[in-house]
Design an enzyme around this catalytic site. Structure first.
Site, PDB file in Angstrom:
ATOM      1  N   ARG A 191       0.848  -1.197   0.000  1.00  0.00           N
ATOM      2  CA  ARG A 191       0.000   0.000   0.000  1.00  0.00           C
ATOM      3  C   ARG A 191       0.878   1.239   0.000  1.00  0.00           C
ATOM      4  O   ARG A 191       2.093   1.162   0.210  1.00  0.00           O
ATOM      5  CB  ARG A 191      -0.935  -0.005   1.210  1.00  0.00           C
ATOM      6  CG  ARG A 191      -0.229  -0.152   2.526  1.00  0.00           C
ATOM      7  CD  ARG A 191      -1.151  -0.574   3.656  1.00  0.00           C
ATOM      8  NE  ARG A 191      -0.388  -0.970   4.820  1.00  0.00           N
ATOM      9  CZ  ARG A 191      -0.491  -0.390   6.010  1.00  0.00           C
ATOM     10  NH1 ARG A 191      -1.301   0.626   6.189  1.00  0.00           N
ATOM     11  NH2 ARG A 191       0.218  -0.812   7.025  1.00  0.00           N
ATOM     12  N   ASP A 218       4.620  -6.911   3.976  1.00  0.00           N
ATOM     13  CA  ASP A 218       3.720  -5.943   4.600  1.00  0.00           C
ATOM     14  C   ASP A 218       3.107  -6.577   5.830  1.00  0.00           C
ATOM     15  O   ASP A 218       3.057  -7.811   5.937  1.00  0.00           O
ATOM     16  CB  ASP A 218       2.621  -5.481   3.638  1.00  0.00           C
ATOM     17  CG  ASP A 218       2.183  -4.042   3.900  1.00  0.00           C
ATOM     18  OD1 ASP A 218       1.538  -3.808   4.938  1.00  0.00           O
ATOM     19  OD2 ASP A 218       2.500  -3.158   3.085  1.00  0.00           O
ATOM     20  N   ASN A 238      11.594   0.293   2.364  1.00  0.00           N
ATOM     21  CA  ASN A 238      10.629   1.382   2.325  1.00  0.00           C
ATOM     22  C   ASN A 238       9.780   1.498   3.583  1.00  0.00           C
ATOM     23  O   ASN A 238       9.150   2.520   3.807  1.00  0.00           O
ATOM     24  CB  ASN A 238       9.728   1.178   1.096  1.00  0.00           C
ATOM     25  CG  ASN A 238       8.545   2.108   1.072  1.00  0.00           C
ATOM     26  OD1 ASN A 238       8.701   3.317   0.881  1.00  0.00           O
ATOM     27  ND2 ASN A 238       7.345   1.569   1.292  1.00  0.00           N
ATOM     28  N   TYR A 267      10.914  10.686  14.549  1.00  0.00           N
ATOM     29  CA  TYR A 267      10.897  10.440  13.111  1.00  0.00           C
ATOM     30  C   TYR A 267      12.096  11.084  12.428  1.00  0.00           C
ATOM     31  O   TYR A 267      12.789  10.448  11.620  1.00  0.00           O
ATOM     32  CB  TYR A 267       9.591  10.981  12.517  1.00  0.00           C
ATOM     33  CG  TYR A 267       9.408  10.697  11.046  1.00  0.00           C
ATOM     34  CD1 TYR A 267       9.046   9.427  10.611  1.00  0.00           C
ATOM     35  CD2 TYR A 267       9.574  11.704  10.102  1.00  0.00           C
ATOM     36  CE1 TYR A 267       8.858   9.158   9.261  1.00  0.00           C
ATOM     37  CE2 TYR A 267       9.387  11.452   8.751  1.00  0.00           C
ATOM     38  CZ  TYR A 267       9.032  10.177   8.338  1.00  0.00           C
ATOM     39  OH  TYR A 267       8.851   9.923   6.987  1.00  0.00           O
ATOM     40  N   LYS A 282      15.131   9.134  10.452  1.00  0.00           N
ATOM     41  CA  LYS A 282      15.374   9.345   9.025  1.00  0.00           C
ATOM     42  C   LYS A 282      16.766   9.924   8.755  1.00  0.00           C
ATOM     43  O   LYS A 282      17.354   9.656   7.695  1.00  0.00           O
ATOM     44  CB  LYS A 282      14.272  10.233   8.439  1.00  0.00           C
ATOM     45  CG  LYS A 282      12.898   9.563   8.403  1.00  0.00           C
ATOM     46  CD  LYS A 282      12.918   8.266   7.602  1.00  0.00           C
ATOM     47  CE  LYS A 282      11.530   7.683   7.411  1.00  0.00           C
ATOM     48  NZ  LYS A 282      11.557   6.433   6.606  1.00  0.00           N
ATOM     49  N   VAL A 297       3.856  13.700   0.970  1.00  0.00           N
ATOM     50  CA  VAL A 297       3.210  12.873  -0.054  1.00  0.00           C
ATOM     51  C   VAL A 297       1.711  12.821   0.189  1.00  0.00           C
ATOM     52  O   VAL A 297       1.262  12.470   1.289  1.00  0.00           O
ATOM     53  CB  VAL A 297       3.792  11.446  -0.049  1.00  0.00           C
ATOM     54  CG1 VAL A 297       3.150  10.606  -1.141  1.00  0.00           C
ATOM     55  CG2 VAL A 297       5.310  11.483  -0.244  1.00  0.00           C
TER      56      VAL A 297
END
Length: 248
Positions: free
Chosen positions: A11, A32, A74, A140, A144, A173
């Protein structure tokens, strides 16, 4: 046929990547945690339920795939949106585990397969949060930034084996995940969702959010022979973020 493995590929951005690699003629494998999304994959794809932060799961995935040309690490979660003093250590660790340790485990188990094959490409999903400070997003952003440090090291370590490593930094996004971020950030800052959205969009020179397909297009390029000398790079697909969130 070249083979790609995409974590969190059923997804969102991962699914867009999977569709793009499929269109480019790859044998597509995805992991997933969403069983319903996995059940909705095309019949010729291989979907595996796995937690990227669980080493046993990741070992089993790579034992099963046996050979892989491109790995897209990802998988990620947004983590908490809160002032640093309100972030629990458990939430910090969960965010680090999925975003950073998940990428590490994908690389750890992909590297021996790619060395044996004489090369490959690893594509790690970082974020513009890996390039700028983000108020109220400390776990976060730290994770990253860590992904970029991991990628830079992997590129140096694995380059002699013909393995290229790069990081994609998506901007904001469009999609359900970003909507959740907008809502939580609006609550934390005492702003409306639309004010936060405009803050993110106005911080880019393109004055716009990006689409998952934009990220997927870059991933396919980085996995291809057209990018044979592209390694160790941090590539933002973000409409040129000048200020990640000017309206604080």
């Amino acid at each position: 046929m070249r083979r790609v493995l995409i974590t969190a590929g059923a997804r969102g951005i991962g699914r867009a990547m999977a569709d793009a690699f499929d269109a480019a003629g790859y044998d597509v494998w995805v992991t997933d945690l969403d069983s319903s999304a996995l059940s909705d994959l095309p019949e010729d794809w291989t979907g595996i339920g796995a937690n990227v932060a669980d080493e046993g799961h990741m070992r089993e995935v790579f034992d099963r795939i046996k050979t892989v040309d491109v790995v897209c690490a990802n998988a990620g979660i947004a983590g908490p949106t809160a002032a640093v003093e309100d972030v629990s250590l458990d939430d910090w660790r969960t965010c680090m585990s999925v975003n950073l340790e998940g990428a590490f485990l994908a690389a750890k188990y992909a590297a021996p397969l790619m060395k044996k094959a004489g090369g490959g490409a690893m594509i790690l999903t970082s974020s513009t949060a890996g390039q700028f400070g983000y108020p109220y997003r400390s776990p976060y952003a730290a994770a990253k930034w860590g992904v970029i440090g991991l990628m830079k090291t992997l590129a140096m370590e694995l380059g002699p084996f013909g393995i290229r490593c790069n990081a994609i930094c998506p901007g904001s996004v469009e999609g359900p995940r970003m909507e959740g971020v907008l809502e939580r950030e609006a609550e934390a800052k005492g702003m409306t969702r639309d004010e936060v959205y405009e803050g993110y969009a106005s911080g880019t020179s393109m004055r716009s959010f990006v689409e998952a397909q934009d990220i997927a297009n870059m991933a396919v390029f980085l996995g291809s022979s057209a990018a044979r000398m592209v390694s160790g790079q941090v590539i933002a697909v973000d409409g040129h973020t000048e200020n990640p969130n000017p309206k604080l």
